[in-house]
Design an enzyme around this catalytic site. Sequence first.
Site, PDB file in Angstrom:
ATOM      1  N   HIS A  70      16.554-114.409 -39.852  1.00  0.00           N
ATOM      2  CA  HIS A  70      16.026-113.087 -40.225  1.00  0.00           C
ATOM      3  C   HIS A  70      16.813-112.465 -41.391  1.00  0.00           C
ATOM      4  O   HIS A  70      16.221-112.161 -42.432  1.00  0.00           O
ATOM      5  CB  HIS A  70      15.966-112.171 -38.997  1.00  0.00           C
ATOM      6  N   GLU A  98      25.947-103.963 -35.879  1.00  0.00           N
ATOM      7  CA  GLU A  98      25.224-103.526 -34.693  1.00  0.00           C
ATOM      8  C   GLU A  98      25.243-104.597 -33.601  1.00  0.00           C
ATOM      9  O   GLU A  98      25.474-104.294 -32.440  1.00  0.00           O
ATOM     10  CB  GLU A  98      23.775-103.197 -35.092  1.00  0.00           C
ATOM     11  N   ASP A  99      25.001-105.833 -33.975  1.00  0.00           N
ATOM     12  CA  ASP A  99      24.699-106.846 -32.961  1.00  0.00           C
ATOM     13  C   ASP A  99      25.820-107.840 -32.665  1.00  0.00           C
ATOM     14  O   ASP A  99      25.702-108.626 -31.738  1.00  0.00           O
ATOM     15  CB  ASP A  99      23.470-107.673 -33.393  1.00  0.00           C
ATOM     16  N   ASP A 162      14.175-105.355 -44.800  1.00  0.00           N
ATOM     17  CA  ASP A 162      14.315-105.635 -43.372  1.00  0.00           C
ATOM     18  C   ASP A 162      12.987-105.341 -42.673  1.00  0.00           C
ATOM     19  O   ASP A 162      12.469-106.151 -41.905  1.00  0.00           O
ATOM     20  CB  ASP A 162      15.434-104.737 -42.825  1.00  0.00           C
TER      21      ASP A 162
HETATM   22 MN    MN Z   1      17.122-106.548 -39.322  1.00  0.00          MN
END
Ligand code: MN
Length: 724
Positions: A70, A98-99, A162
């Site tokens: 992605h 964030e992830d 995005d």
């Molecule tokens: Mn994204």
Amino acid sequence: MNAASALATADTAPQSAAADLLPHYMLDLRQMLESYMTPEQVRQVERAFVVGERAHRGQTRKSGEPYITHPVAVARILAEMHLDAETLQAGILHDTIEDCEGVTKDSLRGDFGDNVADLVDGVTKLDKVQFASREAATAESFRKMLLAMARDLRVMLIKLADRLHNMRTLEAQSGASQRRIARETLEVYAPIAQRLGMNKLKSELQELSFKALYPHRHAVIAARIKSMIGNRREIMSKIEAALSARLKEDGLHARVVGRVKSPYSIYRKMLGDRKTFAEVMDVYGVRIIVSKVSQCYQALGTAHAMYKPLDNRFKDYIAIPKANGYQSLHTVLFGPAGAPIEVQIRTDDMDVVAERGVAAHWIYKTESTPANNAQMRAREWLQGLLDSQRQAGSSIEFLEAVKVDLFPDEVYLFTPKGRILALPRNACAIDFAYAVHTNVGDHAVAARVDRQLKPLRTRLVSGQTVEIVTAPSAAPQPQWLEFVVSSKARTAIRHYLKQLQHEDAIALGHRMLGRALADIGGGLDALPEDALRRYLDENRLRRLEELLSDIALGARMPALVARQLWANEGQSAAAPRDAVRISGTERGVMTFAHCCHPIPGDPIIGFLSAGKGLVVHQTTCPNVVEMRKQPDRIVRVDWEPEVQGDFRTQLKIEVANRPGVLATVAAAIAETNSNIENVEYLERDSISASLLFTIEVRHREHLNDVMRRIRRSDVVQTVQRQSG
Ligand code: MN
């Protein structure tokens, strides 16, 4: 081991080995980067990939692919726009804070520097701002987004890339998330892309959102475009060839390109300008691209000498660019076939800006040459918004300022007292009346627009002051529904009409009870006053009207009520059993069953269902067998000799599966003055297709006429009415 030292190892490895380590999607990206970046810059982006890949390792997307695909896809979108190395790095790393455990703003700062860390942090914060819809978007959420953009516009570019990739891969999401994301994209992100002049990206966002939100409408329009294309292409290429030849004669090197309309743009035109599909499609679009500004005006002269221009349709967006930096000459010509041709004329440079907006020529900007027009405009815009944010007395005022800018499809109007009301584009005076107050709308008779008396259907434009003239005796008219655009007005008018339906219900109930009484030898008029009073009291009904409306709406059985009312009179007689007659005006209180779609001329039977009222079926409908088990609920009905209105019915049509078939059948139906309500494919293979048309007809003869006309078409194999 930190990321930088890992990279040192990768860097010292032989070049070919490093390339082998990269998966194919990264190799694609490298190729794109090499076309416009220095080897050093390409290496920087690859460094980001190594860190991102490690951070996301083990994570997968909803589709099951490794997560890193992605952010790499996002980077590829940014690379198509030729954005700089920092933007690309941040694009690849955009989801890491964030992830991913172990990745923080500080660690990114250490590995990639302040700018990249700030960009990733900005995108991360923006991700947390949710705009459920345009209406629900708060001043606060806009403020956050604006601040992020103003600090570094690249944050928004990454966010848009995005969002574009998420929209391209939307299928992996659940239905509800698909709709939420699509709505937010359509209502918030597409307008931002437009405001930044990024038309190509904006169009793709719009098309994808439209398809996700309204799959059926999208499919119908796409199918119609496809069925039309052959004929159009021929005319288009004639126009293109003629223009090219003439431009060449006049000594101009120009590219002439036909423009193709997309389903969403057609849908918007149909909705906004209230045009039919054919009207929207009956316009050709041509773009003429030259190399210098002066040549634009020369090309305009050539075009105008060839085909007569339409009055008042010429616009010079070169001298006066649009707010987002867009530049072009626009004109509309009378084409050879009588169809108008919309022409855009611009230079190569303007063309790039028209497609990419602020992102155009980005690479040069970092080398401190002057910013392009769109970039300058975007900066001015953001600066203006920041100023208005400082000046605005309240966040509401600020929100209005942002919205006027972002959503040009709304109009902003003033009441005589200076209050601002926002209405959808194309709103008319009645919409305004209902926006002021339902009572004002319900009693509106005319409007004063900028002090001039105008009819209620007058379309309003931003900045007008509107005052509504009311009269106590005035009431909403059904035809208002044809031109109101706001949901508030629509709802209020419908509500009023429903009240009227209540009156219809009383009239129908009256007929039904009268009939039922006659069946047992009685009559409403012959009914003694006190017998009726007693019955109403026993059943806790306040008035006769309530009883009648109950009967029409299926809450009480007329035969049962008649027996109870008349039993007290002790009379009974075998009376002629007449049916309740249907004239077509009782639509508010009676429905025609969806299983068998009866139309005037069909033998019919009524069934009283609680909640739905009287439902009319064909006597041959298979569902009637079951209904006959409740004889009290069965009402004998018949058609009046003259029935008003159009009735829905369904045809199953087998056709050869060829391009243009749908259009051929639709044209045959339209020739007989029947409306097509819906079309769906029941089955379809390479040879034939089975279509279910829902159409409207006046009566059986009309339907026979429609079917005859369809059978005459050579693409049709069979036509059958669907009933039950
Ligand atoms: Mn994204």
